[in-house]
Design an enzyme around this catalytic site. Structure first.
Site, short mmCIF file in Angstrom:
data_model
loop_
_atom_site.label_atom_id
_atom_site.label_comp_id
_atom_site.label_asym_id
_atom_site.label_seq_id
_atom_site.Cartn_x
_atom_site.Cartn_y
_atom_site.Cartn_z
N ASN A 167 38.67 44.52 42.65
CA ASN A 167 38.17 44.34 43.95
C ASN A 167 38.87 43.47 44.73
O ASN A 167 38.69 42.21 44.74
CB ASN A 167 36.74 44.07 43.77
CG ASN A 167 36.11 43.99 45.23
OD1 ASN A 167 36.71 44.27 46.21
ND2 ASN A 167 35.00 43.41 45.31
N LYS A 186 38.75 42.74 47.83
CA LYS A 186 38.08 42.21 48.98
C LYS A 186 39.00 42.56 50.22
O LYS A 186 39.74 43.49 50.28
CB LYS A 186 37.52 40.99 48.41
CG LYS A 186 37.04 40.84 47.07
CD LYS A 186 36.26 39.72 47.09
CE LYS A 186 35.41 39.64 45.77
NZ LYS A 186 34.54 38.55 45.28
N HIS A 192 28.02 45.68 46.68
CA HIS A 192 28.48 44.35 46.16
C HIS A 192 27.90 43.26 47.04
O HIS A 192 27.11 43.34 48.29
CB HIS A 192 29.97 44.09 46.95
CG HIS A 192 30.47 43.06 46.04
ND1 HIS A 192 30.37 41.61 46.86
CD2 HIS A 192 31.44 42.89 45.23
CE1 HIS A 192 31.12 40.82 45.99
NE2 HIS A 192 31.80 41.55 44.98
N GLU A 249 28.34 40.62 48.47
CA GLU A 249 29.14 40.10 49.85
C GLU A 249 28.44 40.99 50.92
O GLU A 249 28.29 40.36 51.99
CB GLU A 249 30.50 40.05 49.63
CG GLU A 249 31.00 38.70 48.96
CD GLU A 249 32.22 38.99 48.01
OE1 GLU A 249 33.04 39.82 48.34
OE2 GLU A 249 32.49 38.02 47.14
N GLU A 291 27.14 41.15 38.34
CA GLU A 291 27.86 40.10 38.97
C GLU A 291 26.75 38.94 39.70
O GLU A 291 26.24 39.20 40.73
CB GLU A 291 28.56 40.75 40.48
CG GLU A 291 29.72 41.58 39.93
CD GLU A 291 30.90 41.81 40.93
OE1 GLU A 291 32.02 41.66 40.57
OE2 GLU A 291 30.78 41.52 42.19
N GLY A 320 33.58 34.23 42.57
CA GLY A 320 34.71 33.27 43.34
C GLY A 320 34.57 31.69 43.27
O GLY A 320 35.03 30.96 43.90
N SER A 329 34.17 35.62 38.44
CA SER A 329 35.64 34.55 37.87
C SER A 329 35.94 34.98 36.62
O SER A 329 36.36 34.36 35.70
CB SER A 329 34.69 32.95 37.83
OG SER A 329 34.47 32.68 39.04
N GLY A 381 37.72 40.20 40.88
CA GLY A 381 37.90 39.88 42.26
C GLY A 381 39.24 39.07 42.22
O GLY A 381 40.55 39.78 42.49
P1 13P Z 1 36.12 36.78 41.41
O1 13P Z 1 36.33 37.56 40.31
O2 13P Z 1 36.77 36.55 42.51
O3 13P Z 1 35.00 35.92 41.11
O4 13P Z 1 34.94 38.16 42.21
C1 13P Z 1 34.10 38.94 41.68
C2 13P Z 1 33.84 39.95 42.38
O5 13P Z 1 32.88 39.95 43.25
C3 13P Z 1 34.33 41.36 42.16
O6 13P Z 1 33.58 42.23 42.99
#
Ligand code: 13P
Length: 261
Positions: A9, A11, A97, A99, A169, A175, A216, A237
């Site tokens: 992803n 983002k 997601h 976010e 997640e 993140g 992460s 991510g």
């Molecule tokens: P990170 O791997 O940057 O923590 O993000 C995970 C994520 O939200 C994937 O959709």
């Protein structure tokens, strides 16, 4: 046996030129890793790079995916993208997601509408669920993920449900560099996510649905997740933006599949 699935992803990262560069750096090695069909690999760039990424992976075993989608097929919905636009380009779409839930007002109800629209237009949803830090600390993880799973899968038939990929997640792990433990993520996925799916569709369907871990994930910690029985891959991510890191994670998924075979 469930085929592991690793999805990147991206983002809101990478310009068109940067996206081209990243796929060029990933393509040969990921194609080799995915070639035997033991693992599925999906790249989810921003919408604007999706046609280019789809073109670049055409003819390879790699898949492209979107990060979001609207549920209507056309009309006066400024700024939105329809399932009928995506299914010309890609196979997968990330829905719900955290976010999107946090910053863009996504709810279990809108996620459910999007899941139904995706399935109706031959897109495979990757449905994200997970508790935030306050919910985790208050001992509400089970209730939160169960409600999110029930919401996303509401009124779905068993065959449709079986084609969905779920991504667990935990919001506090996204993140932050503070990943869940392998055992902790496995317990939430096995007991609460598959447990809820088993209540909805029976044990056989719950065992068939793939559930990724996300939050992460790095080449350093990935083995911790891919040695757990209920974790079927990763939604990545930050590490999906670095070619060597994403390749290492995909390779770890392949090794998991080969061990299980
Ligand atoms: P990170 O791997 O940057 O923590 O993000 C995970 C994520 O939200 C994937 O959709």
């Amino acid at each position: 046996m469930r085929t592991p699935i690793v999805a990147g992803n991206w983002k809101m990262n990478k310009t068109l030129a940067e996206a081209r560069e990243l796929v060029a750096a990933l393509r040969a090695e990921l194609t080799r890793i995915a070639a035997e069909g033991t693992v599925q690999i999906v790249l989810c760039p921003p919408f604007i790079s999706l046609p280019q990424v789809a073109e670049m992976v055409k003819g390879t075993p790699l898949h492209a995916g979107a990060q979001n989608m609207f549920w209507e097929v056309k009309g006066a919905y400024t700024g939105e993208i329809a399932p009928t636009m995506l299914n010309e380009l890609c196979d997968y779409v990330i829905l719900g997601h955290s976010e999107r839930r946090q910053y863009f007002g996504e709810t279990d109800e809108t996620v459910n509408k999007k899941v139904k629209a995706a399935l109706a237009h031959h897109l495979k949803p990757i449905v994200c669920v997970g508790e935030n830090l306050a919910q985790n600390e208050a001992g509400q993880t089970q209730a939160v993920v169960s409600t999110q799973v029930r919401g996303a899968f509401k009124d779905l038939a068993r065959d449709d449900a079986a084609s969905i990929v779920v991504a667990y997640e935990p919001v506090w792990a996204i993140g932050t560099g503070k990943a869940a433990s392998g055992a902790g993520a496995n317990a939430v996925i096995g007991l609460h996510i598959r447990g809820t799916l088993a209540e909805l569709y029976g044990e056989a369907t719950a065992q068939a649905i793939r559930v990724q871990y996300g939050g992460s994930v790095t080449p350093k910690n990935v083995a911790e997740f891919f040695t757990q029985p209920d974790i079927d891959g990763a939604l990545v991510g930050g590490a999906s933006l670095v070619a060597a890191d994403f390749i290492a994670i995909a390779q770890a998924a392949r090794e998991r599949a080969l061990r299980a075979a």
